[in-house]
Design a protein around this motif. Sequence first.
Motif, mmCIF file in Angstrom:
data_model
loop_
_atom_site.group_PDB
_atom_site.id
_atom_site.type_symbol
_atom_site.label_atom_id
_atom_site.label_comp_id
_atom_site.label_asym_id
_atom_site.label_seq_id
_atom_site.Cartn_x
_atom_site.Cartn_y
_atom_site.Cartn_z
ATOM 1 N N UNK A 1 0.851 -1.183 0.000
ATOM 2 C CA UNK A 1 0.000 0.000 0.000
ATOM 3 C C UNK A 1 0.887 1.234 0.000
ATOM 4 N N UNK A 2 0.491 2.231 -0.782
ATOM 5 C CA UNK A 2 1.288 3.459 -0.872
ATOM 6 C C UNK A 2 0.762 4.555 0.040
ATOM 7 N N UNK A 3 -0.517 4.521 0.347
ATOM 8 C CA UNK A 3 -1.127 5.482 1.274
ATOM 9 C C UNK A 3 -2.469 4.925 1.698
ATOM 10 N N UNK A 4 -2.921 5.354 2.868
ATOM 11 C CA UNK A 4 -4.210 4.869 3.381
ATOM 12 C C UNK A 4 -4.957 5.997 4.080
ATOM 13 N N UNK A 5 -6.250 6.007 3.870
ATOM 14 C CA UNK A 5 -7.154 6.893 4.609
ATOM 15 C C UNK A 5 -8.107 6.013 5.397
ATOM 16 N N UNK A 6 -8.133 6.213 6.698
ATOM 17 C CA UNK A 6 -9.081 5.506 7.559
ATOM 18 C C UNK A 6 -10.268 6.424 7.801
ATOM 19 N N UNK B 1 -1.822 0.223 10.695
ATOM 20 C CA UNK B 1 -1.552 0.517 9.285
ATOM 21 C C UNK B 1 -0.274 1.335 9.124
ATOM 22 N N UNK B 2 0.035 2.169 10.115
ATOM 23 C CA UNK B 2 1.213 3.024 10.029
ATOM 24 C C UNK B 2 2.505 2.245 9.853
ATOM 25 N N UNK B 3 2.500 0.965 10.195
ATOM 26 C CA UNK B 3 3.681 0.123 10.024
ATOM 27 C C UNK B 3 3.880 -0.302 8.574
ATOM 28 N N UNK B 4 2.885 -0.007 7.715
ATOM 29 C CA UNK B 4 2.949 -0.454 6.326
ATOM 30 C C UNK B 4 2.961 0.689 5.312
ATOM 31 N N UNK B 5 2.360 1.815 5.658
ATOM 32 C CA UNK B 5 2.316 2.942 4.726
ATOM 33 C C UNK B 5 1.849 4.190 5.471
ATOM 34 N N UNK B 6 2.035 5.379 4.877
ATOM 35 C CA UNK B 6 1.481 6.591 5.491
ATOM 36 C C UNK B 6 -0.036 6.487 5.625
ATOM 37 N N UNK B 7 -0.569 6.949 6.749
ATOM 38 C CA UNK B 7 -2.009 6.833 6.998
ATOM 39 C C UNK B 7 -2.500 8.036 7.783
ATOM 40 N N UNK B 8 -3.684 8.515 7.455
ATOM 41 C CA UNK B 8 -4.373 9.536 8.237
ATOM 42 C C UNK B 8 -5.825 9.130 8.385
ATOM 43 N N UNK B 9 -6.465 9.631 9.436
ATOM 44 C CA UNK B 9 -7.885 9.394 9.655
ATOM 45 C C UNK B 9 -8.664 10.622 9.213
ATOM 46 N N UNK B 10 -9.702 10.393 8.421
ATOM 47 C CA UNK B 10 -10.554 11.514 8.024
ATOM 48 C C UNK B 10 -11.955 11.000 7.719
ATOM 49 N N UNK B 11 -12.951 11.651 8.357
ATOM 50 C CA UNK B 11 -14.324 11.238 8.124
ATOM 51 C C UNK B 11 -15.326 12.211 8.716
ATOM 52 N N UNK B 12 -16.536 11.732 8.999
ATOM 53 C CA UNK B 12 -17.661 12.595 9.383
ATOM 54 C C UNK B 12 -17.498 13.253 10.752
ATOM 55 N N UNK B 13 -18.520 14.006 11.128
ATOM 56 C CA UNK B 13 -18.571 14.649 12.445
ATOM 57 C C UNK B 13 -18.766 13.577 13.518
ATOM 58 N N UNK B 14 -18.053 13.732 14.627
ATOM 59 C CA UNK B 14 -18.022 12.671 15.636
ATOM 60 C C UNK B 14 -18.844 12.960 16.894
#
Length: 383
Positions: free
Chosen positions: A161-166, A339-352
């Motif tokens: 994986x090259x990048x991930x969004x959670x 996931x951070x151990x495999x590729x760059x990752x950030x969390x982004x989504x709805x209002x919490x």
Amino acid sequence: MTSDATTIAQHLVRCPSVTPKEGGALDYLQGILEELGFACQRLVFAEDGTPTIDNLYARFGTAEPNLCFAGHTDVVPVGNESAWTYPPFGGEIHDGKLYGRGTADMKGGIAAWVAAIQTLFANGWRPDGSLSLLITGDEEGPAINGTVKMLKHLYEQGERWDACITGEPTSSETLGDAIKIGRRGCLDGKITVRGTQGHTGYPALADNAAHRLIAMCDGLVKWHMDDGSEFFEPSNLAITSIDIGNTATNIIPGKATAAFNIRYCDLHSGPELVAKLRDILTAAAGGEAFYDLDTYVAGESFLTEPGQLSDLISDACQKIQGVRPEFSTSGGTSDSRFITNYCPVVDFGPINKTIHQVDEHLEVKDLEDLALIYGEIIRNFFG
């Protein structure tokens, strides 16, 4: 096949996928993704003492780069169902809001991502590379038979994986006002203090375990861990339970326990904290012989430095919502810690704001706008 984020979210909410139950949510997603041309794998993992978990990995394309979306279809229990205004698994819309357990955490995010892909594909767009989805059924549970084992298994099979969004709910007041570029570490601890039971009238013949425990807890509470760092709030320790189990007022307890949780910034690691904890507790208890300490590190802190991935999300939020998100590391943990151990990752989504609450809900407009933001991110990732 629908291409509507709200409709997909409704279907997912109507699947009663309380951890560890799959509830039909993964089956539904797999059907949509296979129709879009994704190759799907159902990955089932088990371990003694933990529930067996059904997970889904889907990939479109075989070339690099591979942009991954991570999420979970499992949800927390609804609690007192009679307290809900609308059925927690009804997926009903009232006054422009979609109600139900998991709408925000995080079936809404999954629905928006899938809808974004549907719209792009319907307009003839295809990635110059690969799109993948890593969907677990174990994020709200022990997090043992889900993402962490999926990643290991898939990596061993040659997946990269090259990048991930959670798609965790990261927005605070308005959609797009915050993304998580990292998360604090999480450590759980339990102290068991041993003393000698006796009569309160003869204290010299006993050793009060409660007194030792109080001194130990006081040492933990007074511990100033740090002042935070560039992207992290100060670490904090919270005592979450104290149990002596004494039903009489004239018995000195011979055993006492306490539980605590630490959320720590990138200035610490789990092993370093355990060593420091032992120093504090041993000094307060009068020696290691008086207590046992059990610890569990649920995840180390991590940080994805601001750069290409966070800029990609910020630009999409600016275009669709007119806001640029704050970079944050606050709140709880997420599967991004694996996931951070495999590729760059950030969390982004709805209002919490309503996650894990009675009457959890999302604004329908936010859900549809999130699909637009995700669409921008996907298209721009591939140039």
